[in-house]
Design a protein around this motif. Structure first.
Motif, PDB file in Angstrom:
ATOM      1  N   UNK A 349       0.843  -1.201   0.000  1.00 41.78           N
ATOM      2  CA  UNK A 349       0.000   0.000   0.000  1.00 41.78           C
ATOM      3  C   UNK A 349       0.877   1.250   0.000  1.00 41.78           C
ATOM      4  N   UNK A 350       1.927   1.205   0.806  1.00 40.99           N
ATOM      5  CA  UNK A 350       2.850   2.341   0.909  1.00 40.99           C
ATOM      6  C   UNK A 350       3.486   2.628  -0.448  1.00 40.99           C
ATOM      7  N   UNK A 351       3.970   1.582  -1.124  1.00 41.05           N
ATOM      8  CA  UNK A 351       4.647   1.757  -2.408  1.00 41.05           C
ATOM      9  C   UNK A 351       3.675   2.308  -3.443  1.00 41.05           C
ATOM     10  N   UNK A 352       2.479   1.702  -3.498  1.00 38.45           N
ATOM     11  CA  UNK A 352       1.502   2.136  -4.503  1.00 38.45           C
ATOM     12  C   UNK A 352       1.110   3.596  -4.258  1.00 38.45           C
ATOM     13  N   UNK A 353       0.893   3.952  -2.980  1.00 41.54           N
ATOM     14  CA  UNK A 353       0.491   5.325  -2.669  1.00 41.54           C
ATOM     15  C   UNK A 353       1.606   6.308  -3.023  1.00 41.54           C
ATOM     16  N   UNK A 354       2.858   5.931  -2.756  1.00 35.49           N
ATOM     17  CA  UNK A 354       3.980   6.815  -3.063  1.00 35.49           C
ATOM     18  C   UNK A 354       4.083   7.029  -4.575  1.00 35.49           C
ATOM     19  N   UNK A 355       3.875   5.944  -5.333  1.00 30.83           N
ATOM     20  CA  UNK A 355       3.949   6.064  -6.794  1.00 30.83           C
ATOM     21  C   UNK A 355       2.819   6.976  -7.300  1.00 30.83           C
ATOM     22  N   UNK A 364      10.842   3.378  -5.235  1.00 32.47           N
ATOM     23  CA  UNK A 364       9.902   3.178  -4.130  1.00 32.47           C
ATOM     24  C   UNK A 364       9.959   1.731  -3.638  1.00 32.47           C
ATOM     25  N   UNK A 365       9.982   0.785  -4.587  1.00 31.06           N
ATOM     26  CA  UNK A 365      10.006  -0.631  -4.235  1.00 31.06           C
ATOM     27  C   UNK A 365      11.318  -0.990  -3.540  1.00 31.06           C
ATOM     28  N   UNK A 366      12.422  -0.459  -4.068  1.00 26.60           N
ATOM     29  CA  UNK A 366      13.732  -0.777  -3.489  1.00 26.60           C
ATOM     30  C   UNK A 366      13.849  -0.243  -2.070  1.00 26.60           C
ATOM     31  N   UNK A 367      13.462   1.026  -1.868  1.00 25.34           N
ATOM     32  CA  UNK A 367      13.577   1.612  -0.525  1.00 25.34           C
ATOM     33  C   UNK A 367      12.622   0.919   0.452  1.00 25.34           C
TER      34      UNK A 367
END
Lengths: 490, 88
Positions: A349-355, A364-367
């Motif tokens: 959810x965090x990655x998708x929202x950041x993107x 985003x995925x790496x961090x």
């Protein structure tokens, strides 16, 4: 995190032999109250403060089933592609003080969920789920006076019934797993499904998820099953893998030395890395199962099941697809591994929202799967806005990769925003005019190199960047320096 | 049996319950004599389904009061004699 190991290779743990593994996973349901009474369902309270006549089995008390527990059990069944059907409860009788009634209420003949499957995310293998039934958890015994808290040699035992009556679903897989790595992949994926469906918090360390492993070995190519042993006390994915590998090795050695495997329950000793015999395995008749007369059958209607289906959130497989759609293409390899990790840890959810806020998906995925995953306990300190701001700062080269990682770790510790943390660490990007001044300074100090660079020796840009870095004490951004150098040369 | 259930019964009560238990056993014997080959098992005598309770907390018992009723207790927990064998 499961390694993407092809199962054929994993099978060859001892050449010529194959492991056969089935897992029983006990999952505590995330209800407010116990299965049959209104005592609170929570972990870590003072002993025996959440008990009442029902969970103490006092005469005259009667159980009434918690509707939420049934709903969460149905959610698990639907998430594992099971048939949800009419079911009944049985009493499982035994002599042990962890249940004050001397029996545990469980489902024996007809479980609420039967015949499902789970697909392993990396190997794409289908693992059959035989059943996922409802039962009550037992109390917790502490053995006093013996060595190491074991029953053997203890003087007496102390029992805490706070956990007695907590709702559980026991998920029983078919013996479809063929390596310790597959077993780990299965438990990781199951855990992700249980968390995503809202049924459980999935905390293995608090005992919300407990795994027993049935392990046997057979010669490669054989269709028959060997005699199995059930291993208990597997409190982490690491113990699960170690215990299975140890146990399979033990069984092969036994057979090779002309002995035979005895069907029994074995205890995993984490410190010594061995399994030891606990007792010979009970057969069902040892438990004298009989229908629970105090509970009527469960029969979820089709309407209710459809309603519950509608309340299940996005499951891991759908979550992985959603993440994969952020990338042009995802083949097996590091991106897929990172996606499986992110979903497994609930970071998608965090990655998708950041993107969605404009961050670069790869970054985003790496961090998320490195820095955030390594401090996941502090996840609540990280807002989507702060995370995506940080990623933008790195993407725009206001921070170097090393600086961005450091800033992110500090953000997770403190809950502060990226600008603030970067400033406090002295990571603020240099103002463009200051940076240009530094570049000029380096150029006038190295006229010969500048002449060669001006003539087209591009490899000298590294020299200039290095010099500017030195002057700025590492605060300059290499990309920005390069573009200033290019513009000055033209 | 009273001994096993830890019940202190008077002689009169013992006599009364022995008679009642004998009647129950007789009834069970009568039922066992029936031919049930064509009958499917009954899970519950009542035709009820889905008797639920809402997931709402109710107060638990006071621990000191509970412990005062236990044969033995220590550190807020029930004390039981040495256990022979392992957990089920």
């Amino acid at each position: 995190m499961a390694k993407p190991m092809p199962s054929e290779a994993a099978n060859e743990f001892i050449p010529g032999w194959e492991m056969v593994i089935g897992l029983e996973v006990h999952c505590e349901l995330k209800t407010r109250t116990k299965l049959f009474c209104g005592c609170t369902n929570s972990f870590g309270h003072e002993p025996n403060t959440n008990i009442c006549p029902v969970c103490l089995g006092l005469p005259g008390s009667l159980p009434v089933i918690n509707e939420s527990a049934v709903e969460l059990a149905v959610r698990i069944g639907l998430s594992l592609n099971c048939k949800v059907d009419e079911s009944i409860f049985h009493r499982k009788n035994y002599f042990y003080p962890d249940m004050p009634k001397d029996y545990q209420v469980s489902q024996y003949e007809r479980a609420i969920n039967e015949n499902g499957y789970l697909e392993l995310p990396l190997s794409k293998k289908m693992v059959r789920i035989e059943r996922a039934h409802i039962e009550e958890d037992t109390g917790k015994s502490t053995h006093v006076g013996g060595g190491g808290g074991r029953i053997h040699g203890a003087d007496h035992s102390l029992v805490d019934y706070n956990r007695a009556g907590i709702p559980l679903v026991e998920i029983v897989s078919a013996p479809d797993l063929r390596s310790a790595d597959e077993a780990r992949e299965y438990v990781s994926e199951l855990r992700a499904i249980l968390v995503a469906s809202g049924a459980s918090d999935g905390k293995m360390e608090e005992g919300s998820l407990r795994v027993d492993a049935n392990v046997s070995v057979r010669r490669l190519g054989s269709e028959e099953f060997g005699t199995r042993c059930e291993i208990k006390n597997l409190n982490s994915l690491r113990s699960l893998v170690r215990a299975i590998e140890y146990e399979a090795q033990r069984q092969v050695e036994l057979i090779n030395s002309g002995e035979r495997v005895i069907q029994q329950t074995r205890h995993w000793n984490e410190d010594q890395g061995v399994t030891t015999a606990m007792r010979s395995k009970e057969e069902a008749y040892d438990y004298r199962y009989f229908p629970e007369p105090d509970l009527v059958p469960l029969s979820p209607s089709d309407e209710w099941i459809a309603e519950i289906q509608g309340r299940i959130g996005l499951l891991p497989a759908a979550r992985r697809e959603r993440m994969a759609s952020l990338f042009a293409s995802v083949s097996a390899g590091s991106t897929l591994d990172q996606i499986v990790t992110a979903v497994g840890l609930g970071l998608d959810d965090l990655v998708v929202a950041a993107v969605e806020c404009g961050a670069d998906p790869k970054l985003a995925l790496a961090r998320a799967t490195n820095e955030v995953a390594s401090d996941i306990g502090n996840l609540s300190n990280l807002t989507v806005a702060n995370f995506s701001d940080l990623l933008m700062m790195e993407f725009e080269s206001k921070l170097s990769a090393t600086q961005a990682k450091t800033v992110l770790s500090k953000m997770l510790e403190s809950g502060s925003g990226p600008q603030e943390v970067a400033k406090s660490l002295g990571f603020e990007a240099l103002d463009a005019s200051i940076l240009e001044g530094l570049v000029d300074q380096v150029i006038s100090g190295s006229p010969k190199e500048w002449e060669r660079f001006s003539m087209g020796e591009d490899q000298l840009s590294g020299f200039f960047i290095g010099q500017v870095m030195k002057l700025s004490k590492g605060r300059a951004d290499g990309k920005a320096v390069t573009s200033i150098l290019r513009s000055k040369r033209a | 049996m009273a001994n096993l259930a830890k019940l202190a019964l008077s002689e009169e009560e013992e006599l009364m319950y022995t008679g009642q238990l004998a009647a129950i056993l007789d009834h069970a014997r009568d039922i066992m004599a029936l031919d049930t080959a064509d009958l499917s098992p009954t899970a519950h005598p009542l035709e009820l389904r889905n008797v639920f309770r809402r997931d709402v907390e109710t107060p638990s018992l006071d621990r000191d009061e509970v412990m005062s009723q236990a044969p033995a207790a220590e550190e807020g927990r029930f004390m039981v004699p040495r256990i022979l064998g392992e957990a089920p």
